[in-house]
Design a protein around this motif. Structure first.
Motif, PDB file in Angstrom:
ATOM      1  N   SER A   1       0.846  -1.197   0.000  1.00  0.00           N
ATOM      2  CA  SER A   1       0.000   0.000   0.000  1.00  0.00           C
ATOM      3  C   SER A   1       0.876   1.240   0.000  1.00  0.00           C
ATOM      4  O   SER A   1       2.038   1.205   0.427  1.00  0.00           O
ATOM      5  CB  SER A   1      -0.897  -0.009   1.248  1.00  0.00           C
ATOM      6  OG  SER A   1      -1.532   1.241   1.444  1.00  0.00           O
ATOM      7  N   SER A   2       0.327   2.345  -0.475  1.00  0.00           N
ATOM      8  CA  SER A   2       1.009   3.628  -0.317  1.00  0.00           C
ATOM      9  C   SER A   2       0.834   4.092   1.128  1.00  0.00           C
ATOM     10  O   SER A   2      -0.149   3.748   1.790  1.00  0.00           O
ATOM     11  CB  SER A   2       0.421   4.671  -1.266  1.00  0.00           C
ATOM     12  OG  SER A   2      -0.932   4.937  -0.939  1.00  0.00           O
ATOM     13  N   ILE A   3       1.763   4.879   1.607  1.00  0.00           N
ATOM     14  CA  ILE A   3       1.700   5.372   2.986  1.00  0.00           C
ATOM     15  C   ILE A   3       0.430   6.183   3.211  1.00  0.00           C
ATOM     16  O   ILE A   3      -0.201   6.110   4.267  1.00  0.00           O
ATOM     17  CB  ILE A   3       2.957   6.210   3.311  1.00  0.00           C
ATOM     18  CG1 ILE A   3       4.178   5.285   3.426  1.00  0.00           C
ATOM     19  CG2 ILE A   3       2.770   7.004   4.602  1.00  0.00           C
ATOM     20  CD1 ILE A   3       5.476   6.004   3.678  1.00  0.00           C
ATOM     21  N   GLY A   4       0.028   6.935   2.185  1.00  0.00           N
ATOM     22  CA  GLY A   4      -1.157   7.781   2.329  1.00  0.00           C
ATOM     23  C   GLY A   4      -2.440   7.013   2.550  1.00  0.00           C
ATOM     24  O   GLY A   4      -3.414   7.560   3.052  1.00  0.00           O
ATOM     25  N   LYS A   5      -2.471   5.721   2.194  1.00  0.00           N
ATOM     26  CA  LYS A   5      -3.686   4.914   2.340  1.00  0.00           C
ATOM     27  C   LYS A   5      -3.598   3.933   3.499  1.00  0.00           C
ATOM     28  O   LYS A   5      -4.464   3.061   3.629  1.00  0.00           O
ATOM     29  CB  LYS A   5      -3.965   4.167   1.025  1.00  0.00           C
ATOM     30  CG  LYS A   5      -4.382   5.082  -0.110  1.00  0.00           C
ATOM     31  CD  LYS A   5      -4.838   4.299  -1.325  1.00  0.00           C
ATOM     32  CE  LYS A   5      -5.340   5.229  -2.411  1.00  0.00           C
ATOM     33  NZ  LYS A   5      -6.550   5.984  -2.027  1.00  0.00           N
ATOM     34  N   LEU A   6      -2.591   4.041   4.342  1.00  0.00           N
ATOM     35  CA  LEU A   6      -2.502   3.163   5.509  1.00  0.00           C
ATOM     36  C   LEU A   6      -3.669   3.416   6.459  1.00  0.00           C
ATOM     37  O   LEU A   6      -4.096   4.557   6.644  1.00  0.00           O
ATOM     38  CB  LEU A   6      -1.185   3.383   6.251  1.00  0.00           C
ATOM     39  CG  LEU A   6       0.074   2.809   5.612  1.00  0.00           C
ATOM     40  CD1 LEU A   6       1.301   3.224   6.420  1.00  0.00           C
ATOM     41  CD2 LEU A   6       0.011   1.285   5.520  1.00  0.00           C
ATOM     42  N   GLN A   7      -4.157   2.336   7.083  1.00  0.00           N
ATOM     43  CA  GLN A   7      -5.200   2.451   8.094  1.00  0.00           C
ATOM     44  C   GLN A   7      -4.613   2.121   9.456  1.00  0.00           C
ATOM     45  O   GLN A   7      -3.764   1.241   9.585  1.00  0.00           O
ATOM     46  CB  GLN A   7      -6.360   1.506   7.777  1.00  0.00           C
ATOM     47  CG  GLN A   7      -7.103   1.871   6.504  1.00  0.00           C
ATOM     48  CD  GLN A   7      -8.289   0.978   6.253  1.00  0.00           C
ATOM     49  OE1 GLN A   7      -8.403  -0.099   6.821  1.00  0.00           O
ATOM     50  NE2 GLN A   7      -9.189   1.427   5.394  1.00  0.00           N
ATOM     51  N   ASP A   8      -5.071   2.824  10.469  1.00  0.00           N
ATOM     52  CA  ASP A   8      -4.561   2.614  11.824  1.00  0.00           C
ATOM     53  C   ASP A   8      -5.229   1.385  12.434  1.00  0.00           C
ATOM     54  O   ASP A   8      -6.397   1.429  12.818  1.00  0.00           O
ATOM     55  CB  ASP A   8      -4.839   3.862  12.672  1.00  0.00           C
ATOM     56  CG  ASP A   8      -4.142   3.788  14.023  1.00  0.00           C
ATOM     57  OD1 ASP A   8      -3.192   2.996  14.147  1.00  0.00           O
ATOM     58  OD2 ASP A   8      -4.553   4.514  14.952  1.00  0.00           O
ATOM     59  N   ASP A   9      -4.499   0.297  12.511  1.00  0.00           N
ATOM     60  CA  ASP A   9      -5.039  -0.974  12.976  1.00  0.00           C
ATOM     61  C   ASP A   9      -3.992  -1.654  13.850  1.00  0.00           C
ATOM     62  O   ASP A   9      -2.882  -1.937  13.400  1.00  0.00           O
ATOM     63  CB  ASP A   9      -5.392  -1.859  11.782  1.00  0.00           C
ATOM     64  CG  ASP A   9      -6.006  -3.182  12.201  1.00  0.00           C
ATOM     65  OD1 ASP A   9      -6.144  -3.420  13.407  1.00  0.00           O
ATOM     66  OD2 ASP A   9      -6.340  -3.987  11.308  1.00  0.00           O
ATOM     67  N   ALA A  10      -4.339  -1.900  15.089  1.00  0.00           N
ATOM     68  CA  ALA A  10      -3.393  -2.502  16.034  1.00  0.00           C
ATOM     69  C   ALA A  10      -3.020  -3.924  15.657  1.00  0.00           C
ATOM     70  O   ALA A  10      -2.019  -4.449  16.155  1.00  0.00           O
ATOM     71  CB  ALA A  10      -3.992  -2.474  17.445  1.00  0.00           C
ATOM     72  N   ASN A  11      -3.789  -4.563  14.797  1.00  0.00           N
ATOM     73  CA  ASN A  11      -3.522  -5.946  14.406  1.00  0.00           C
ATOM     74  C   ASN A  11      -2.767  -6.056  13.090  1.00  0.00           C
ATOM     75  O   ASN A  11      -2.689  -7.131  12.504  1.00  0.00           O
ATOM     76  CB  ASN A  11      -4.831  -6.733  14.306  1.00  0.00           C
ATOM     77  CG  ASN A  11      -5.587  -6.752  15.617  1.00  0.00           C
ATOM     78  OD1 ASN A  11      -6.673  -6.206  15.721  1.00  0.00           O
ATOM     79  ND2 ASN A  11      -5.019  -7.360  16.632  1.00  0.00           N
ATOM     80  N   THR A  12      -2.211  -4.958  12.629  1.00  0.00           N
ATOM     81  CA  THR A  12      -1.469  -4.941  11.364  1.00  0.00           C
ATOM     82  C   THR A  12       0.016  -4.760  11.621  1.00  0.00           C
ATOM     83  O   THR A  12       0.419  -3.950  12.453  1.00  0.00           O
ATOM     84  CB  THR A  12      -1.975  -3.801  10.456  1.00  0.00           C
ATOM     85  OG1 THR A  12      -3.336  -4.050  10.115  1.00  0.00           O
ATOM     86  CG2 THR A  12      -1.158  -3.709   9.183  1.00  0.00           C
TER      87      THR A  12
END
Length: 593
Positions: free
Chosen positions: A421-432
């Motif tokens: 993924s591009s950095i701009g589309k990262l989602q904040d997810d503790a399980n990632t």
């Protein structure tokens, strides 16, 4: 002063990344337009007046709207995307040239405006009016920005585009275009390649292609010759692991189009910058001399993609430019390697690469690699259920790195999603678990502060992948044992563990309507009892898997929601307006806080 220079460099890099992030996801549309142009215009391979009529609407409306939509979504998801597209329509109609630059301005502006509106008013909307306010706010903000774009931004950008076009034409006519490679080649290796190609050259090249049927600007950054020459020199005259790995890198770079693969070879010997600069300048000079050009942007920069977008009258010129760039780059690199009489072991090479990496990070204001915290041993891999490779564009070497780790996991019997993924589309997810390069770590952690991180120097060849797989394999048994205790997915509120809940999400098919009203009702109940819990509504397909989330959904939607967020707790209801369930949730939260 030095600190200020670092800050400026970081901002320039971030700006370039933002520009390329709006264009890169839509490169397929540019290629489609280029193929239609190459085939069906009067001097194309298969002239067809009816099919050729698609070219003007695509370049005038489709491509700018896609860029504006993407720019808005980068700022504020779907609502930002819609407003960004509406705002972009204003500059399209208010100008006489394709509005790529205008779309790059209006898309993010539209997303920013609707984001600020939501931040200010989302908690002030009365229950039952959420959909009405959301739809009208998007429409009215987009309406206002479209008018501003039509009367103000469109004419300004038209004038700016004409000036830029005249500037490029002047440089080309003066025979100075090869000098651009003095900047382009080093900037590529400092990971500004996508920003240069898709943020600057692609919009300007599209303007030229409309008028002339092709543009040399599409070849400046995409030319694989300079990198190929360096890799050939390492294949024949290199030492140690660099010599051994160079032949494989040639296939990846020249045919696969992943130019990032040759960057470490140049960085380990800084004099190699002279080789790629000389190759780039000679290739561009040849392109200009023989009037070469492409119909559209070639991405990735594979020789196959380049030839596929070459007009019939430019094949010889394009091939000649690539060959000349390769030969010149090879000869300069050969002289550098043959003049180097030092015996360098693989360990010494690794140390030199690390030193270069640290120097590059400092030049971008990122700090040294030694200060980085993304160590495999620091990551809590037991809770990870997916891995994401993150870079500026979300393509290229990060995609190949994801492929390498995915294969290692499959061989180890680990069933886990591995994507890029591009950095701009990262989602904040503790399980990632997010794997990124050292110099991009600070930007990535701002996008996903709850995620686990591992940083690498080179996506293609990192010993950390083996460490990740080994730790995951060893911890699988324990993780499965921990997960054997079923997640509470009942509609009985008494069985929920609400003390650890930080987010409550109302999930339905569209993420609007009655779910928004239910969220508003529960939000107001919580505010009255001074409970600080985030309450939102969302479409099921956009749920994040988070153990600290309580998902409220309808009974018939539970199975789909549970698949998207298996770690969450669930409450199922017959009707989102069932206030008795919400009163019970609030009461239980008060007791458990």
């Amino acid at each position: 002063m030095a600190q200020g220079n670092k800050g400026i460099k970081a901002k320039v890099q971030q700006l370039g990344s933002s520009l390329s992030s709006m264009v890169m996801p839509n490169i397929g549309a540019f290629i489609a337009w280029g193929v239609i142009t190459a085939l069906f215009i009067p001097d194309g391979f298969l002239p067809n007046e009816q099919l050729a009529s698609m070219t003007d609407p695509m370049i005038t409306y489709l491509l700018p709207l896609l860029i504006g939509y993407t720019g808005g979504s980068m700022i504020h998801d779907q609502r930002g995307a819609v407003v960004g597209a509406i705002a972009t329509m204003g500059v399209i109609v208010g100008s006489d040239v394709p509005m790529f630059i205008g779309a790059m301005m209006m898309g993010p502006l539209g997303g920013w405006c609707v984001k600020k509106f939501d931040e200010k008013f989302s908690d002030k909307i009365r229950a039952g009016f959420e959909m009405l306010v959301n739809n009208f706010s998007s429409g009215l903000i987009g309406f206002a920005l479209a008018i501003i774009g039509y009367y103000a931004i469109g004419p300004i950008v038209t004038t700016l585009t004409e000036w830029l076009g005249l500037g490029v034409a002047t440089i080309v006519q003066a025979g100075l275009l090869p000098l651009a490679n003095i900047f382009i080649e080093p900037a590529k290796i400092l990971f500004l390649n996508n920003a240069i190609n898709h943020g600057i050259l692609t919009p300007l090249g599209a303007e030229q292609s409309i008028e002339a049927g092709k543009s040399i600007l599409f070849l400046l950054e995409a030319n694989p010759g300079p990198g190929l020459g360096v890799l050939l020199a390492f294949t024949m005259f290199g030492k140690g692991s660099a010599k051994a790995s160079a032949p494989g890198a040639i296939l990846i770079q020249f045919v696969g189009g992943i130019h990032e693969i040759y960057f470490p070879y140049v960085m380990m010997k800084p004099l190699m910058f002279l080789a790629v600069i000389a190759g780039g300048m000679s290739g561009t000079f040849t392109f200009q001399l023989l009037d070469a050009g492409l119909r559209s942007a070639a991405s990735p920069g594979s020789i196959l993609a380049i030839l596929g977008l070459t007009p019939p009258n430019s094949y010889v010129a394009v091939i000649a430019g690539v060959v000349v760039a390769t030969i010149v780059s090879f000869l300069v690199a050969m002289v550098i390697l043959k003049s180097d009489h030092s015996e360098i072991s693989d360990e010494d090479l690794a140390a030199q690469q690390e030193a270069v990496q640290s120097a590059k990070q400092e030049s971008k204001g990122q700090g040294s690699a030694a200060a980085d915290t993304g160590d495999v041993q620091d990551a809590e891999l037991r809770k990870v259920n997916r891995v994401v490779f993150a870079c500026d564009a979300g393509m290229g070497s990060s995609a190949m790195g994801a492929s390498v780790l995915r294969k290692k996991m499959q061989e180890a019997g680990i069933d886990m999603s591995v994507t890029n993924s591009s950095i701009g589309k990262l989602q904040d997810d503790a399980n990632t678990l997010i794997i990124t390069q050292n110099e991009l770590h600070d930007r990535a952690i701002k996008k996903a502060p709850s995620a686990e991180f591992v940083t690498v120097e080179n996506f293609m060849d990192s010993p950390r992948y083996g460490e990740i797989v080994e730790r995951m394999k060893n911890e699988t048994t324990q993780a499965e044992s921990d997960e054997a205790t079923p997640t509470d997915t009942t509609d009985d509120v008494e069985e929920l563990k609400l003390a650890k809940v930080e987010h409550i999400v109302f999930a339905c098919d569209a993420g609007m309507g009655s779910s928004a009203m239910g969220a508003s009702v529960l939000r107001n109940m919580l505010k009255k009892t001074d409970l600080d819990v985030d309450v939102t509504n969302i479409a099921i397909n956009r749920l994040d898997d988070d153990a600290q989330t309580l998902v409220v959904t309808q009974k018939e939607l539970y199975d789909r929601a549970e698949q998207k967020a298996p770690s969450a707790q669930f409450v199922t209801v017959d009707n989102f307006m069932d206030t008795e369930v919400y009163e019970e949730i609030v009461e239980r939260m008060k007791k458990q806080q």
